[in-house]
Design a protein around this motif. Structure first.
Motif, short mmCIF file in Angstrom:
data_model
loop_
_atom_site.label_atom_id
_atom_site.label_comp_id
_atom_site.label_asym_id
_atom_site.label_seq_id
_atom_site.Cartn_x
_atom_site.Cartn_y
_atom_site.Cartn_z
N ASP A 1 63.43 3.02 -54.72
CA ASP A 1 63.60 4.48 -54.77
C ASP A 1 64.08 5.01 -53.42
OD1 ASP A 1 63.61 6.94 -55.99
OD2 ASP A 1 61.52 7.38 -55.44
N SER A 2 64.90 4.24 -52.72
CA SER A 2 65.39 4.65 -51.41
C SER A 2 66.64 5.52 -51.59
CB SER A 2 65.70 3.42 -50.55
OG SER A 2 66.89 2.80 -50.96
N PRO A 3 67.08 6.23 -50.53
CA PRO A 3 66.66 6.08 -49.13
C PRO A 3 65.37 6.85 -48.83
CG PRO A 3 68.40 7.72 -49.28
CD PRO A 3 68.24 7.15 -50.66
N PHE A 4 64.65 6.35 -47.81
CA PHE A 4 63.48 7.02 -47.28
C PHE A 4 63.83 7.57 -45.90
CE2 PHE A 4 62.16 3.24 -49.74
CZ PHE A 4 61.54 3.88 -50.82
N VAL A 5 63.32 8.73 -45.59
CA VAL A 5 63.64 9.39 -44.32
C VAL A 5 62.35 9.77 -43.61
CG1 VAL A 5 64.77 11.36 -43.23
CG2 VAL A 5 65.81 10.28 -45.23
N TYR A 6 62.30 9.52 -42.31
CA TYR A 6 61.16 9.89 -41.47
C TYR A 6 61.70 10.63 -40.26
CZ TYR A 6 57.10 9.21 -38.34
OH TYR A 6 56.06 9.39 -37.48
N ASP A 7 61.10 11.78 -39.96
CA ASP A 7 61.60 12.60 -38.85
C ASP A 7 60.41 13.15 -38.07
OD1 ASP A 7 63.03 14.13 -37.12
OD2 ASP A 7 63.81 15.53 -38.62
N ALA B 1 62.98 9.04 -35.39
CA ALA B 1 63.38 9.30 -36.77
C ALA B 1 64.04 8.04 -37.31
CB ALA B 1 64.34 10.49 -36.84
N TYR B 2 64.02 7.89 -38.63
CA TYR B 2 64.75 6.76 -39.21
C TYR B 2 65.25 7.11 -40.59
CZ TYR B 2 60.47 5.39 -41.83
OH TYR B 2 59.37 5.35 -42.65
N ILE B 3 66.28 6.38 -41.00
CA ILE B 3 66.79 6.38 -42.37
C ILE B 3 66.66 4.94 -42.86
CG2 ILE B 3 68.75 6.83 -43.87
CD1 ILE B 3 69.85 8.64 -41.64
N TRP B 4 65.98 4.79 -44.00
CA TRP B 4 65.61 3.46 -44.49
C TRP B 4 66.21 3.26 -45.88
CZ3 TRP B 4 59.68 2.48 -45.61
CH2 TRP B 4 59.52 1.21 -46.20
N HIS B 5 67.16 2.35 -45.98
CA HIS B 5 67.78 1.99 -47.25
C HIS B 5 67.25 0.63 -47.70
CE1 HIS B 5 70.90 5.16 -47.31
NE2 HIS B 5 70.87 5.05 -46.00
N THR B 6 67.10 0.46 -48.99
CA THR B 6 66.67 -0.83 -49.54
C THR B 6 67.61 -1.26 -50.65
OG1 THR B 6 65.22 0.23 -51.17
CG2 THR B 6 64.24 -0.36 -49.04
N GLU B 7 67.66 -2.56 -50.86
CA GLU B 7 68.39 -3.12 -51.98
C GLU B 7 67.73 -4.43 -52.38
OE1 GLU B 7 72.03 -5.65 -50.11
OE2 GLU B 7 72.22 -3.46 -49.96
N PRO B 8 67.90 -4.84 -53.63
CA PRO B 8 67.27 -6.09 -54.05
C PRO B 8 67.84 -7.28 -53.29
CG PRO B 8 68.00 -4.79 -55.94
CD PRO B 8 68.60 -4.16 -54.73
N GLY B 9 66.97 -8.25 -52.95
CA GLY B 9 67.42 -9.48 -52.36
C GLY B 9 67.93 -10.44 -53.43
N GLN B 10 68.39 -11.59 -53.00
CA GLN B 10 68.92 -12.57 -53.95
C GLN B 10 67.83 -13.20 -54.79
OE1 GLN B 10 71.33 -15.42 -51.82
NE2 GLN B 10 73.07 -14.01 -51.69
N ALA B 11 66.67 -13.44 -54.21
CA ALA B 11 65.56 -14.07 -54.94
C ALA B 11 64.84 -13.02 -55.79
CB ALA B 11 64.59 -14.72 -53.97
N SER B 12 64.12 -13.47 -56.79
CA SER B 12 63.33 -12.55 -57.59
C SER B 12 62.23 -11.93 -56.74
CB SER B 12 62.70 -13.30 -58.78
OG SER B 12 61.89 -14.37 -58.34
N VAL C 1 63.36 -7.98 -51.37
CA VAL C 1 63.97 -6.71 -50.96
C VAL C 1 64.58 -6.87 -49.58
CG1 VAL C 1 61.78 -5.85 -50.03
CG2 VAL C 1 63.59 -4.23 -50.65
N ILE C 2 65.69 -6.21 -49.37
CA ILE C 2 66.32 -6.13 -48.05
C ILE C 2 66.16 -4.71 -47.55
CG2 ILE C 2 68.47 -6.36 -46.74
CD1 ILE C 2 69.40 -8.35 -48.91
N HIS C 3 65.55 -4.56 -46.38
CA HIS C 3 65.35 -3.26 -45.76
C HIS C 3 66.40 -3.08 -44.65
CE1 HIS C 3 61.25 -3.24 -47.51
NE2 HIS C 3 61.12 -4.48 -47.03
N ASP C 4 67.25 -2.09 -44.78
CA ASP C 4 68.20 -1.74 -43.72
C ASP C 4 67.76 -0.41 -43.11
OD1 ASP C 4 70.11 -3.88 -43.79
OD2 ASP C 4 70.80 -3.08 -45.72
N MET C 5 67.37 -0.44 -41.84
CA MET C 5 66.79 0.73 -41.18
C MET C 5 67.61 1.13 -39.96
SD MET C 5 62.77 -0.35 -41.52
CE MET C 5 63.12 -2.08 -41.20
N THR C 6 67.92 2.41 -39.87
CA THR C 6 68.58 2.96 -38.70
C THR C 6 67.60 3.88 -37.99
OG1 THR C 6 70.72 2.89 -39.82
CG2 THR C 6 70.56 4.28 -37.86
#
Length: 240
Positions: free
Chosen positions: A148-154, A159-170, A173-178
């Motif tokens: 249910d991303s993106p998640f935002v913290y301020d 502050a950060y912006i946090w995007h997620t996507e499914p990983g290759q394995a069952s 999850v892959i977390h991409d955070m700026t």
């Protein structure tokens, strides 16, 4: 994993984690003893266990995390040994009454073999009758809540912006955070990518038993209740 700059902001991001409840959970089963805090991060939990009178050793794979942990221990005048080790290779450590792997650190292991090897390493590190405490993200959290991303913290300093996507394995999850971290009147930007994977409760239980443990309890979300289909964090207490 080399956490780099992430170690410097980790404590601020984890301020909502009820570490005291984690200590109370362990203490309700084992009031004292020699304790190994595996994947200790910046040492918050190790520090609290030492304050409670446990004989603590802290380990983590990240040199950056251990640097922050050492600073914490020195400030508190705590003589806590610090070891740079992977949780699936504890290099023959033995003689512990308690081992902890807290705050979903186990989920950073990417393969079934690594998790099973970690359980074996911890079994070997424990004295007969020793206790193993850990928690993991539930399948529901990885497959549903995290998606249910993106998640935002301020906040004022970070502050950060946090995007997620499914990983290759069952159930991964892959977390991409700026991150944007205040440096005087400016903000420094840096990025982190973290990967996590979890497994169903019955799989963890099977692997624990295969390593020689008896599973004493499986609970959810910092409560004494059994997990349900929408529990987000699962807690295991196993005994050698």
């Amino acid at each position: 994993m080399n956490y780099g700059k992430f170690a410097a902001v980790y404590d601020g991001l984890m301020e909502d984690i009820p570490y005291e409840e984690y200590v109370e959970w362990v203490a309700s089963h084992v009031a004292s003893g020699k304790l190994l805090d595996v994947a200790c991060g910046t040492g918050t939990l190790s520090h609290l266990f030492a304050e409670m009178g446990y004989d603590v050793t802290a380990s983590d794979l990240s040199e950056d995390m251990l640097t922050v942990a050492n600073q914490r221990f020195q400030k508190a005048n705590q003589a806590i040994p610090v070891l740079q080790l992977s949780m699936d290779n504890l290099e023959g450590l033995t003689g512990f009454d308690i081992v902890t792997i807290a705050i979903d650190s186990l989920n950073y292991l990417q393969s079934e073999e690594q998790v099973q090897q970690t359980f074996k390493e911890i079994y070997d590190a424990l004295n007969p009758g020793g206790h193993f405490f850990f928690d993991v993200h539930s399948v529901f959290k990885v497959d549903t809540v995290f998606m249910d991303s993106p998640f935002v913290y301020d906040a004022e300093e970070i502050a950060y912006i946090w995007h997620t996507e499914p990983g290759q394995a069952s159930h991964s999850v892959i977390h991409d955070m700026t991150f944007f971290v205040r440096q005087n009147d400016l903000f420094e930007r840096f990025e982190e990518t973290h990967e996590q994977r979890t497994f169903p409760i019955e799989i963890y239980t099977k692997w624990l038993e295969a390593a020689g443990f008896s599973v004493e309890s499986v609970t959810a979300d910092f409560t004494s209740q059994s997990p349900d289909d929408e529990s987000e964090r699962v807690f295991f207490h196993a005994k050698k």
